[in-house]
Design a protein around this motif. Structure first.
Motif, PDB file in Angstrom:
ATOM      1  N   GLU A  78       0.870  -1.184   0.000  1.00 37.00           N
ATOM      2  CA  GLU A  78       0.000   0.000   0.000  1.00 37.00           C
ATOM      3  C   GLU A  78       0.897   1.221   0.000  1.00 37.00           C
ATOM      4  O   GLU A  78       1.343   1.674   1.056  1.00 37.00           O
ATOM      5  CB  GLU A  78      -0.909  -0.007   1.224  1.00 37.00           C
ATOM      6  CG  GLU A  78      -1.851  -1.196   1.277  1.00 37.00           C
ATOM      7  CD  GLU A  78      -2.651  -1.248   2.568  1.00 37.00           C
ATOM      8  OE1 GLU A  78      -2.520  -0.310   3.384  1.00 37.00           O
ATOM      9  OE2 GLU A  78      -3.383  -2.223   2.772  1.00 37.00           O
ATOM     10  N   PRO A  79       1.193   1.773  -1.182  1.00 37.51           N
ATOM     11  CA  PRO A  79       2.104   2.925  -1.259  1.00 37.51           C
ATOM     12  C   PRO A  79       1.600   4.090  -0.417  1.00 37.51           C
ATOM     13  O   PRO A  79       0.408   4.366  -0.372  1.00 37.51           O
ATOM     14  CB  PRO A  79       2.107   3.266  -2.755  1.00 37.51           C
ATOM     15  CG  PRO A  79       1.721   1.989  -3.428  1.00 37.51           C
ATOM     16  CD  PRO A  79       0.739   1.340  -2.496  1.00 37.51           C
ATOM     17  N   GLU A 166      10.186  -1.796  -3.493  1.00 34.72           N
ATOM     18  CA  GLU A 166       9.950  -0.737  -2.513  1.00 34.72           C
ATOM     19  C   GLU A 166       9.106  -1.208  -1.333  1.00 34.72           C
ATOM     20  O   GLU A 166       8.924  -0.471  -0.367  1.00 34.72           O
ATOM     21  CB  GLU A 166       9.263   0.460  -3.185  1.00 34.72           C
ATOM     22  CG  GLU A 166      10.145   1.141  -4.215  1.00 34.72           C
ATOM     23  CD  GLU A 166       9.491   2.365  -4.807  1.00 34.72           C
ATOM     24  OE1 GLU A 166       8.391   2.724  -4.321  1.00 34.72           O
ATOM     25  OE2 GLU A 166      10.063   2.959  -5.733  1.00 34.72           O
ATOM     26  N   ALA A 167       8.567  -2.419  -1.409  1.00 33.97           N
ATOM     27  CA  ALA A 167       7.683  -2.916  -0.353  1.00 33.97           C
ATOM     28  C   ALA A 167       8.451  -3.465   0.845  1.00 33.97           C
ATOM     29  O   ALA A 167       7.864  -3.696   1.900  1.00 33.97           O
ATOM     30  CB  ALA A 167       6.763  -4.001  -0.915  1.00 33.97           C
ATOM     31  N   PHE A 168       9.742  -3.668   0.707  1.00 31.73           N
ATOM     32  CA  PHE A 168      10.517  -4.286   1.791  1.00 31.73           C
ATOM     33  C   PHE A 168      11.971  -3.872   1.685  1.00 31.73           C
ATOM     34  O   PHE A 168      12.423  -3.397   0.642  1.00 31.73           O
ATOM     35  CB  PHE A 168      10.393  -5.814   1.727  1.00 31.73           C
ATOM     36  CG  PHE A 168      10.830  -6.393   0.414  1.00 31.73           C
ATOM     37  CD1 PHE A 168      12.151  -6.765   0.206  1.00 31.73           C
ATOM     38  CD2 PHE A 168       9.922  -6.539  -0.629  1.00 31.73           C
ATOM     39  CE1 PHE A 168      12.556  -7.280  -1.016  1.00 31.73           C
ATOM     40  CE2 PHE A 168      10.318  -7.066  -1.852  1.00 31.73           C
ATOM     41  CZ  PHE A 168      11.640  -7.430  -2.039  1.00 31.73           C
ATOM     42  N   LYS A 169      12.678  -4.065   2.783  1.00 30.53           N
ATOM     43  CA  LYS A 169      14.108  -3.754   2.819  1.00 30.53           C
ATOM     44  C   LYS A 169      14.866  -4.933   3.441  1.00 30.53           C
ATOM     45  O   LYS A 169      14.370  -5.583   4.367  1.00 30.53           O
ATOM     46  CB  LYS A 169      14.378  -2.489   3.639  1.00 30.53           C
ATOM     47  CG  LYS A 169      13.885  -1.209   2.976  1.00 30.53           C
ATOM     48  CD  LYS A 169      14.247   0.001   3.820  1.00 30.53           C
ATOM     49  CE  LYS A 169      13.914   1.301   3.092  1.00 30.53           C
ATOM     50  NZ  LYS A 169      12.467   1.426   2.789  1.00 30.53           N
ATOM     51  N   HIS A 170      16.042  -5.197   2.906  1.00 27.98           N
ATOM     52  CA  HIS A 170      16.926  -6.214   3.493  1.00 27.98           C
ATOM     53  C   HIS A 170      17.857  -5.538   4.496  1.00 27.98           C
ATOM     54  O   HIS A 170      18.309  -4.418   4.278  1.00 27.98           O
ATOM     55  CB  HIS A 170      17.779  -6.882   2.401  1.00 27.98           C
ATOM     56  CG  HIS A 170      16.991  -7.764   1.466  1.00 27.98           C
ATOM     57  ND1 HIS A 170      16.705  -9.077   1.761  1.00 27.98           N
ATOM     58  CD2 HIS A 170      16.432  -7.517   0.258  1.00 27.98           C
ATOM     59  CE1 HIS A 170      16.013  -9.613   0.773  1.00 27.98           C
ATOM     60  NE2 HIS A 170      15.822  -8.686  -0.159  1.00 27.98           N
ATOM     61  N   TRP A 197       6.041  -0.326   6.991  1.00 25.72           N
ATOM     62  CA  TRP A 197       5.034  -0.109   8.022  1.00 25.72           C
ATOM     63  C   TRP A 197       5.035   1.365   8.410  1.00 25.72           C
ATOM     64  O   TRP A 197       5.941   2.121   8.062  1.00 25.72           O
ATOM     65  CB  TRP A 197       5.301  -0.972   9.257  1.00 25.72           C
ATOM     66  CG  TRP A 197       6.653  -0.730   9.879  1.00 25.72           C
ATOM     67  CD1 TRP A 197       7.824  -1.344   9.532  1.00 25.72           C
ATOM     68  CD2 TRP A 197       6.973   0.223  10.898  1.00 25.72           C
ATOM     69  NE1 TRP A 197       8.853  -0.843  10.288  1.00 25.72           N
ATOM     70  CE2 TRP A 197       8.359   0.112  11.137  1.00 25.72           C
ATOM     71  CE3 TRP A 197       6.233   1.144  11.643  1.00 25.72           C
ATOM     72  CZ2 TRP A 197       9.019   0.902  12.077  1.00 25.72           C
ATOM     73  CZ3 TRP A 197       6.882   1.919  12.597  1.00 25.72           C
ATOM     74  CH2 TRP A 197       8.264   1.794  12.802  1.00 25.72           C
ATOM     75  N   GLU A 198       4.006   1.790   9.152  1.00 28.85           N
ATOM     76  CA  GLU A 198       3.982   3.155   9.667  1.00 28.85           C
ATOM     77  C   GLU A 198       3.288   3.168  11.024  1.00 28.85           C
ATOM     78  O   GLU A 198       2.469   2.292  11.337  1.00 28.85           O
ATOM     79  CB  GLU A 198       3.259   4.099   8.696  1.00 28.85           C
ATOM     80  CG  GLU A 198       1.769   3.879   8.578  1.00 28.85           C
ATOM     81  CD  GLU A 198       1.095   4.905   7.680  1.00 28.85           C
ATOM     82  OE1 GLU A 198       1.800   5.724   7.068  1.00 28.85           O
ATOM     83  OE2 GLU A 198      -0.155   4.875   7.593  1.00 28.85           O
ATOM     84  N   GLN A 199       3.626   4.192  11.815  1.00 23.07           N
ATOM     85  CA  GLN A 199       2.976   4.379  13.107  1.00 23.07           C
ATOM     86  C   GLN A 199       1.577   4.921  12.880  1.00 23.07           C
ATOM     87  O   GLN A 199       1.373   5.890  12.156  1.00 23.07           O
ATOM     88  CB  GLN A 199       3.784   5.363  13.962  1.00 23.07           C
ATOM     89  CG  GLN A 199       3.374   5.420  15.411  1.00 23.07           C
ATOM     90  CD  GLN A 199       3.938   4.267  16.236  1.00 23.07           C
ATOM     91  OE1 GLN A 199       5.048   3.813  15.965  1.00 23.07           O
ATOM     92  NE2 GLN A 199       3.168   3.808  17.212  1.00 23.07           N
ATOM     93  N   ASN A 200       0.591   4.280  13.492  1.00 24.93           N
ATOM     94  CA  ASN A 200      -0.800   4.724  13.348  1.00 24.93           C
ATOM     95  C   ASN A 200      -1.373   4.931  14.761  1.00 24.93           C
ATOM     96  O   ASN A 200      -1.992   4.049  15.327  1.00 24.93           O
ATOM     97  CB  ASN A 200      -1.602   3.663  12.591  1.00 24.93           C
ATOM     98  CG  ASN A 200      -3.016   4.114  12.301  1.00 24.93           C
ATOM     99  OD1 ASN A 200      -3.304   5.313  12.338  1.00 24.93           O
ATOM    100  ND2 ASN A 200      -3.900   3.163  12.012  1.00 24.93           N
ATOM    101  N   GLY A 201      -1.147   6.162  15.293  1.00 26.75           N
ATOM    102  CA  GLY A 201      -1.516   6.400  16.684  1.00 26.75           C
ATOM    103  C   GLY A 201      -0.633   5.583  17.597  1.00 26.75           C
ATOM    104  O   GLY A 201       0.596   5.658  17.524  1.00 26.75           O
ATOM    105  N   SER A 206       0.638  -2.136   9.000  1.00 24.15           N
ATOM    106  CA  SER A 206       1.456  -2.738   7.944  1.00 24.15           C
ATOM    107  C   SER A 206       1.104  -2.116   6.600  1.00 24.15           C
ATOM    108  O   SER A 206      -0.060  -2.117   6.198  1.00 24.15           O
ATOM    109  CB  SER A 206       1.220  -4.251   7.887  1.00 24.15           C
ATOM    110  OG  SER A 206       1.700  -4.884   9.048  1.00 24.15           O
ATOM    111  N   LEU A 207       2.097  -1.556   5.926  1.00 25.32           N
ATOM    112  CA  LEU A 207       1.885  -1.016   4.577  1.00 25.32           C
ATOM    113  C   LEU A 207       2.266  -2.026   3.504  1.00 25.32           C
ATOM    114  O   LEU A 207       1.963  -1.816   2.330  1.00 25.32           O
ATOM    115  CB  LEU A 207       2.706   0.262   4.396  1.00 25.32           C
ATOM    116  CG  LEU A 207       2.324   1.422   5.319  1.00 25.32           C
ATOM    117  CD1 LEU A 207       3.252   2.613   5.096  1.00 25.32           C
ATOM    118  CD2 LEU A 207       0.871   1.841   5.100  1.00 25.32           C
TER     119      LEU A 207
END
Length: 374
Positions: A78-79, A166-170, A197-201, A206-207
């Protein structure tokens, strides 16, 4: 009548370590294949419901019509620059190992390099190329050429065709192993994959993560409920390696296909009798007559094979090796597959009985109908 569902595995901030045969601890794949997912899932089913129940379950999977078929896991994303609705989710599928209809092989020097590099396609591009209009000459080839020249534009770019990575990083973490006897130390690195991922409150959203498709042969509500409970337990235990370090923890989100994306219901629908079939799981069969029908010649099938092995978790010995067809392989008829008995010889008595129990690796296939260029 069968039932399809899509399961998203949301890892949040938990990293994953998915090792495969041939790569060391310093590397990790970004996804898990269907045989590994099946083994981990059934192991947790055994923990919940006991030995007799799991033996009854495995016997059902040895029948011509198993109760469930699962795909391998693939990436969803989810960009951040899109509105956060479910339909903005990009689901990637493996690019079939055959060219789509209307692909001009004689005129592809300018864009083949980019086309070849695309191992996974966004769901809508996959559907258009392999189930609908096919490859669009004058549009798709131009956009692939632009990407080759570093100027990606157009519908393929908007669909996320070039954004799989862009969905993941090693990343790697340093570790030290200490010999229990000599106290000698060994410094090494372990590779992990972190999904977006991002902080949501106060919570984590998970993005990106993994998803897989499930096809239930019939609507056995009790069995489905038990399998869902076993998958929830697997999420709490973790999947893959380095679970003792907290890797592989996830929450499973079961979705109807139309809720994941309205396009999915069209993607799983049968095409006409001339349709080919693209694997979205691993596939294994030892019946030569079936294999001959699948592999007529290079013009009707295109496939890759990979050795699958691994350790037996309860005994520090290796399971028997099997060679399986991998995702993206294309066949003229629908592959079915079966369980492969990979019990190590050390665990088989002289009379053929098992010292503990039989060990299976799933080669039960799940495929999608496609059109290809012959």
């Amino acid at each position: 009548m069968g039932k399809w569902q899509l399961v998203k595995l949301n890892f949040g901030r938990s990293s994953v370590h998915f090792g495969e045969l041939g790569i060391g601890m310093e590397e990790s794949k970004e996804r898990v294949r269907s045989d590994t997912l099946f083994s981990a899932w059934v192991s947790n089913y055994a923990r919940l419901f006991g030995k007799e129940s799991v033996e009854e379950l495995l016997e059902k999977f040895r029948q011509p019509k198993p109760p469930m078929r699962i795909s391998s896991t693939f990436i969803y994303h989810e960009p951040k620059n899109k509105t956060s609705t479910k339909n903005d989710t990009i689901f990637y599928l493996p690019k079939p190992l055959k060219f789509p209809p209307n692909y001009q092989q004689d005129d592809d020097l300018k864009f083949f390099k980019t086309y070849k590099s695309l191992n996974y396609l966004p769901l809508d591009v996959w559907h258009i190329w392999y189930q609908s209009e096919g490859f669009k000459q004058g549009e798709d080839d131009k956009e692939l050429t632009d990407k080759t020249n570093g100027n990606a534009t157009g519908k393929l770019k908007q669909a996320g065709t070039f954004d799989y990575g862009e969905a993941f990083k090693h990343h790697k973490l340093p570790k030290v192993a200490i010999d229990r006897t000599t106290r000698a130390t060994n410094f090494y690195h372990t590779g992990y994959v972190q999904f977006d991922w991002e902080q949501n409150g106060s919570s984590i959203k998970s993005l990106s993560g993994l998803y897989f498709l499930v096809y239930f042969e019939d609507n056995n509500e009790q069995l489905i409920a038990e399998l869902k409970a076993a998958l929830d337990l697997l999420g709490e235990q973790g999947i893959g390696g380095e679970r003792s370090s907290g890797a592989g923890l996830f929450q499973a989100d079961w979705l109807e296909l139309k809720d994941a994306s309205p396009l999915w219901e069209n993607v799983v629908k049968p095409l006409d009798d001339n349709a080919y079939h693209c694997l979205i799981s691993l596939f294994w069969d030892d019946d030569e007559s079936i294999l001959k029908r699948l592999i007529i010649d290079n013009s009707h099938s295109n496939y890759e094979v990979q050795e699958r092995g691994g350790w037996f978790s309860d005994g520090n010995i290796r399971r028997q090796m099997v060679r399986m067809f991998v995702e993206g392989s294309v066949f003229p008829i629908e592959p079915q597959g079966k369980l492969a008995n990979v019990t190590p010889s050390e665990l088989i008595n002289e009379d053929g009985s098992y010292k503990t129990h039989a060990i299976y690796r799933s080669g039960i296939a799940l495929s999608l109908p496609i059109k290809v260029q012959i």
